[in-house]
Write a protein that holds these residues in place. Structure first.
Motif, PDB file in Angstrom:
ATOM      1  N   LEU A  16     -11.845 -28.650  -6.471  1.00  0.00           N
ATOM      2  CA  LEU A  16     -12.155 -27.459  -5.676  1.00  0.00           C
ATOM      3  C   LEU A  16     -11.449 -26.233  -6.257  1.00  0.00           C
ATOM      4  O   LEU A  16     -11.340 -25.204  -5.594  1.00  0.00           O
ATOM      5  CB  LEU A  16     -11.705 -27.663  -4.218  1.00  0.00           C
ATOM      6  N   GLY A  17     -10.999 -26.357  -7.516  1.00  0.00           N
ATOM      7  CA  GLY A  17     -10.197 -25.290  -8.106  1.00  0.00           C
ATOM      8  C   GLY A  17     -10.986 -24.359  -8.998  1.00  0.00           C
ATOM      9  O   GLY A  17     -12.031 -23.828  -8.619  1.00  0.00           O
ATOM     10  N   GLU A  18     -10.507 -24.200 -10.235  1.00  0.00           N
ATOM     11  CA  GLU A  18     -11.053 -23.215 -11.149  1.00  0.00           C
ATOM     12  C   GLU A  18     -12.453 -23.601 -11.608  1.00  0.00           C
ATOM     13  O   GLU A  18     -12.804 -24.774 -11.682  1.00  0.00           O
ATOM     14  CB  GLU A  18     -10.135 -23.074 -12.371  1.00  0.00           C
ATOM     15  N   PRO A  19     -13.290 -22.592 -11.934  1.00  0.00           N
ATOM     16  CA  PRO A  19     -14.642 -22.869 -12.454  1.00  0.00           C
ATOM     17  C   PRO A  19     -14.579 -23.706 -13.727  1.00  0.00           C
ATOM     18  O   PRO A  19     -13.614 -23.650 -14.492  1.00  0.00           O
ATOM     19  CB  PRO A  19     -15.219 -21.476 -12.710  1.00  0.00           C
ATOM     20  N   ALA A  20     -15.627 -24.501 -13.945  1.00  0.00           N
ATOM     21  CA  ALA A  20     -15.672 -25.384 -15.116  1.00  0.00           C
ATOM     22  C   ALA A  20     -17.094 -25.457 -15.630  1.00  0.00           C
ATOM     23  O   ALA A  20     -18.064 -25.302 -14.877  1.00  0.00           O
ATOM     24  CB  ALA A  20     -15.162 -26.775 -14.744  1.00  0.00           C
ATOM     25  N   VAL A  21     -17.217 -25.668 -16.947  1.00  0.00           N
ATOM     26  CA  VAL A  21     -18.530 -25.776 -17.588  1.00  0.00           C
ATOM     27  C   VAL A  21     -19.048 -27.205 -17.440  1.00  0.00           C
ATOM     28  O   VAL A  21     -18.313 -28.173 -17.672  1.00  0.00           O
ATOM     29  CB  VAL A  21     -18.435 -25.384 -19.077  1.00  0.00           C
ATOM     30  N   GLY A  22     -20.315 -27.315 -17.063  1.00  0.00           N
ATOM     31  CA  GLY A  22     -20.963 -28.624 -17.029  1.00  0.00           C
ATOM     32  C   GLY A  22     -20.486 -29.533 -15.927  1.00  0.00           C
ATOM     33  O   GLY A  22     -20.665 -30.755 -16.008  1.00  0.00           O
ATOM     34  N   ARG A  23     -19.887 -28.959 -14.904  1.00  0.00           N
ATOM     35  CA  ARG A  23     -19.434 -29.751 -13.767  1.00  0.00           C
ATOM     36  C   ARG A  23     -19.824 -29.030 -12.481  1.00  0.00           C
ATOM     37  O   ARG A  23     -19.704 -27.812 -12.394  1.00  0.00           O
ATOM     38  CB  ARG A  23     -17.920 -29.952 -13.791  1.00  0.00           C
TER      39      ARG A  23
END
Length: 830
Positions: free
Chosen positions: A573-580
């Motif tokens: 529920l934290g920082e934005p991530a690529v492909g998730r």
């Protein structure tokens, strides 16, 4: 963007039905009248009215609907109302067939006459047992018998005188001894010959004496035959006198009964009964001592003892099969156990004192079909289908419109009825209850069914939420208060009851048609109010009931949240991530459904394998889930392959998923996850996404939206609400939102959020913070995706192509996939 409108947050007032308890028009439900009407089922009511109004064959009624929609209560109410306007059907009796005892006779009588005739036949036999012996002892009967005896005695004396004359002519004396034997004594000089004198007789004299004796013996035999004939004639004449006297007694009694009923079959049966009476008078003779004992027993027990009479004279009794003497209108029979005996009746058998299995007309028993004759029969069709031979016999009975009662024993290899009762005509309307699927299966595969049940009354599982909902639900509570003595509800409690009903229907504009669930909620809320010592059920008690229902069944969901909180299940529920991305799944355990977040990931590389569905490759996905992945391919072609070929090698997986998965509600999340990987654009992890997408990017509604939102909310609350978390849902599912009060409260306080989307572009902007744009607008999300796809296509062209492989293949050029496992995946649903 396909939709020019900007994405917005939903406000708390948009969630759930708008209810104002002050407009209900009552303070507590004690002020209302109980509910006495069928609500929310106009289609089913009109169908039932048609079925009840058409009396022709084949218009029996199938009540279709899931359990708890009130089919049985509705059927009882409508049938009772209809039956009140219809006449009481006749009674039916079986009587002995004196000509062919193995074929009992069925007779129809006016309602109430059956029990009357049954009593009269008992009284008739009792009276004859008392009066016939007295009649045979009357002076005129004795005088007639004496006259006959004197008459036949004279004839006997005349015959004996003939024998005496023959003997006298032959000089022989005749003497009759006490035992009835006749002695012949030779005479000489008018006196019997002594032994001494017999020795002095000459041979001629002895031969003459022997000749005379032989002639007299022959004459005696002839005379004896004549005397026996005279005796037989005497007995016959005496019996005729008895019959005459008995007929004088019996005929008026039977004529009185026949005149009272004015029924041809009764008259004919009484006539045959009279003949049987007269032929069996010996059974009624010399019964005075027995009747005296019988009367003494009656005085001891204080009630009539008719069992002895009914047992010994059963052939003269009446088997009252259907007694409608207590009815005032047509019958309504609800058969709760529709097995063969209960439905069609039977012929009981018994073992007599000699060990023989016997039966007779008095052992015939009626079933519910006969008890409902002239009225209505209600039964659960699924229960009837589960019983051996019931469906086949029911169809035969409906088609023939007659009831043929026979012995039924499914555990006997040879079941034979010793008697064959006369069939009884049937005029009954049959109403069966069953599931919609059962109706369609029978309609498709059973030709008789479609001809017999031409009327389907379909009960809806949802009803429209109207302004009168407060009054209607208040009256429902009032009815339960009167029948089960539950405490009254105040207006606020009724409002929460309506809100819970809308939640059950998954639509804030509608209420559930499964009133059984609502009634259970009323009972449980009454329990919690009673536990608090409250005289009235309030809104807090209804809310407590809903919380307790969740608590009783939420163990598995709680375990999942604990696994997420301690990091066993990887949900970020934290920082934005690529492909998730956090997709949402829902599990239906039957009594309880709950949602939870599932991490979805995607990987992209240069190649022509297309989109690999890891769930499908591992045979964990269902057909609808696979369809969602194929639709994503269609979206990519529409968006990025209009002017160039599309080369892509990618895989999508629902991480830490070890069971089956079904449904296409994760296709929006899958598309976002895939394009995020291609564009290398991070996605927000504090927003979960649910929704189905089509090939043009439109977001379509999904099921279980309430459970999914609440499941993600519970996880966020367990980890910690930060005011940024929320769920992205299809805009077309806004009307389905009826969330828990704690979720609505968090939304109203901006601690949790809901974003409705109509197109996938809105979700892209929300989760990436980038402008969607198009393939030509530099810096936009679609521009980045298009550029990356072109780069992968160029890299693929620079590689030396493998044998038999073309460069620039589309995503559809994938290797042959393994056959799909036909078994449905369980239990998850995306």
């Amino acid at each position: 963007m396909a939709d020019d409108s900007r994405i917005r947050k939903l406000g708390a007032p948009e969630i759930g039905p708008k209810l104002d308890p002050s407009t209900f028009g009552f303070g507590t439900t004690d002020e209302l009248q109980p509910l006495d009407e069928i609500i929310g089922q106009p289609r089913a009511i009109r169908a039932m009215e048609l079925g009840l109004g058409v009396r022709q064959p084949g218009y029996h009624i199938y009540l279709s609907g899931v359990s708890g929609t009130g089919k049985m209560d509705s059927a009882r109410r409508m049938l009772a109302e209809k039956a009140r306007s219809e006449p009481t059907p006749p009674d039916w009796i079986y009587v002995n067939n004196f000509d062919e005892p193995d074929q009992p006779i069925s007779i129809s009588l006016k309602a109430g006459q059956g029990i009357q005739l049954k009593r009269e036949m008992v009284n008739l036999v009792t009276r004859l047992l008392d009066e016939l012996p007295k009649a045979f002892q009357r002076e005129d009967f004795s005088r007639e018998k004496d006259r006959l005896r004197q008459q036949y005695k004279k004839r006997g004396d005349e015959i004996f005188a003939e024998l005496t004359g023959m003997a006298k002519e032959r000089n022989v004396a005749v003497q009759q001894v006490a035992d009835g034997q006749i002695l012949f004594m030779p005479l000489k000089d008018g006196k019997p010959i002594s032994p001494e004198e017999a020795q002095k007789l000459s041979p001629d004299e002895l031969e003459q004496i022997e000749r005379n004796q032989r002639e007299l013996i022959e004459a005696t035999e002839t005379i004896a035959q004549k005397q026996q004939e005279i005796e037989r004639q005497l007995n016959a004449d005496v019996r005729q006198v008895e019959r005459t006297f008995a007929t004088r007694l019996i005929e008026p009694l039977l004529a009185e009964i026949a005149d009272r009923y004015q029924n041809d079959k009764i008259t004919h049966w009484l006539d045959r009964l009279k003949g049987h009476f007269i032929r069996n008078l010996d059974r009624f003779r010399k019964r005075a001592d027995r009747m005296q004992v019988h009367q003494q027993l009656e005085s001891l027990v204080g009630e009539p003892m008719t069992s002895d009479i009914q047992d010994r004279f059963s052939e003269y009794q009446v088997n009252l099969l259907v007694d409608n003497s207590e009815l005032k209108h047509a019958p309504v029979v609800v058969e709760s156990a529709p097995h063969h005996r209960n439905l069609f009746g039977t012929v009981d058998r018994m073992v007599d004192r000699f060990g023989r299995v016997v039966t007779n007309f008095s052992r015939i028993k009626a079933g519910s079909l006969l008890r409902a004759n002239g009225g209505y029969l209600v039964l659960e069709l699924e229960d009837a289908l589960a019983e051996p031979f019931v469906w086949k016999e029911l169809k035969r009975t409906i088609k023939s419109r007659s009831s043929e009662i026979e012995t039924f024993d499914p555990f006997s290899l040879f079941t034979v009825s010793a008697i064959k009762p006369e069939p009884i005509p049937l005029d009954v309307k049959i109403v069966v209850l069953g599931h919609p699927l059962l109706y369609h299966l029978l309609y498709l595969y059973d030709d008789d069914f479609r001809e017999m049940f031409k009327v389907k009354a379909d009960f809806n599982t949802e009803i429209a939420l109207e302004q009168q909902a407060g009054q209607i639900y208040g009256q429902l509570v009032r009815k339960l208060s009167m029948t089960e003595k539950t405490p009254p509800f105040d207006a606020g409690a009724v409002a929460e009851l309506i809100r819970a009903s809308a939640r059950m229907a998954d639509d804030k504009r509608r209420l559930t048609g499964e009133f059984r669930r609502v009634v259970d909620l009323i009972r449980e809320a009454a329990y919690w109010a009673g536990r608090d010592g409250a005289a009235t059920v309030s809104a807090e008690h209804v809310l407590q009931t809903l919380k307790e229902q969740v608590y009783r069944s939420d163990l598995i969901a709680e375990k999942i949240r604990e696994l997420i909180a301690d990091g066993t299940l990887l949900i970020s529920l934290g920082e934005p991530a690529v492909g998730r991305i956090n997709a949402l799944s829902v599990a239906d355990l039957g009594d309880y459904s709950f949602g939870w977040p599932v991490r979805m990931t995607a990987s992209v590389g240069v190649g022509t394998a297309g989109i690999i569905n890891i769930e499908r490759e591992s045979r964990l996905s269902g057909r609808t889930f696979d369809k969602g992945l194929l639709i994503i391919e269609g979206y990519l072609r529409n968006q990025f392959a209009k002017e160039q070929s599309l080369a892509l090698s990618a895989s999508i997986a629902m991480e830490q998923s070890y069971g089956g998965i079904e449904g296409d509600s994760a296709s929006v999340a899958e598309l976002l996850c895939l394009m995020s990987t291609i564009a290398e654009a991070p996605l927000r992890q504090d927003i979960a996404v649910t929704g189905s997408v089509n090939q043009w990017g439109d977001v379509q509604p999904i099921g279980g939206v309430n459970e999914k939102v609440e499941g993600f909310f519970d996880v966020c609350r367990t980890i910690g609400l930060n005011g940024q978390q929320g769920v992205c849902i299809p805009a077309s599912n806004v009307n389905n939102l009826v969330l828990r009060t704690d979720v609505v409260e968090s939304i109203s306080q901006d601690k949790f959020h809901l974003w409705p989307i109509a197109h996938v572009d809105q979700a892209i902007e929300l989760l990436t913070g980038l402008e969607v744009g198009d393939c030509r607008r530099e810096g936009s999300f679609h521009y980045r995706v298009d550029q990356r796809l072109q780069q992968m296509a160029s890299a693929l062209k620079e590689q030396k192509p493998a044998t038999g492989q073309q460069t620039g293949s589309t995503v559809l050029d994938r290797p042959t996939e393994p056959p799909h496992d036909p078994r449905p995946p369980l239990p998850g649903r995306a």
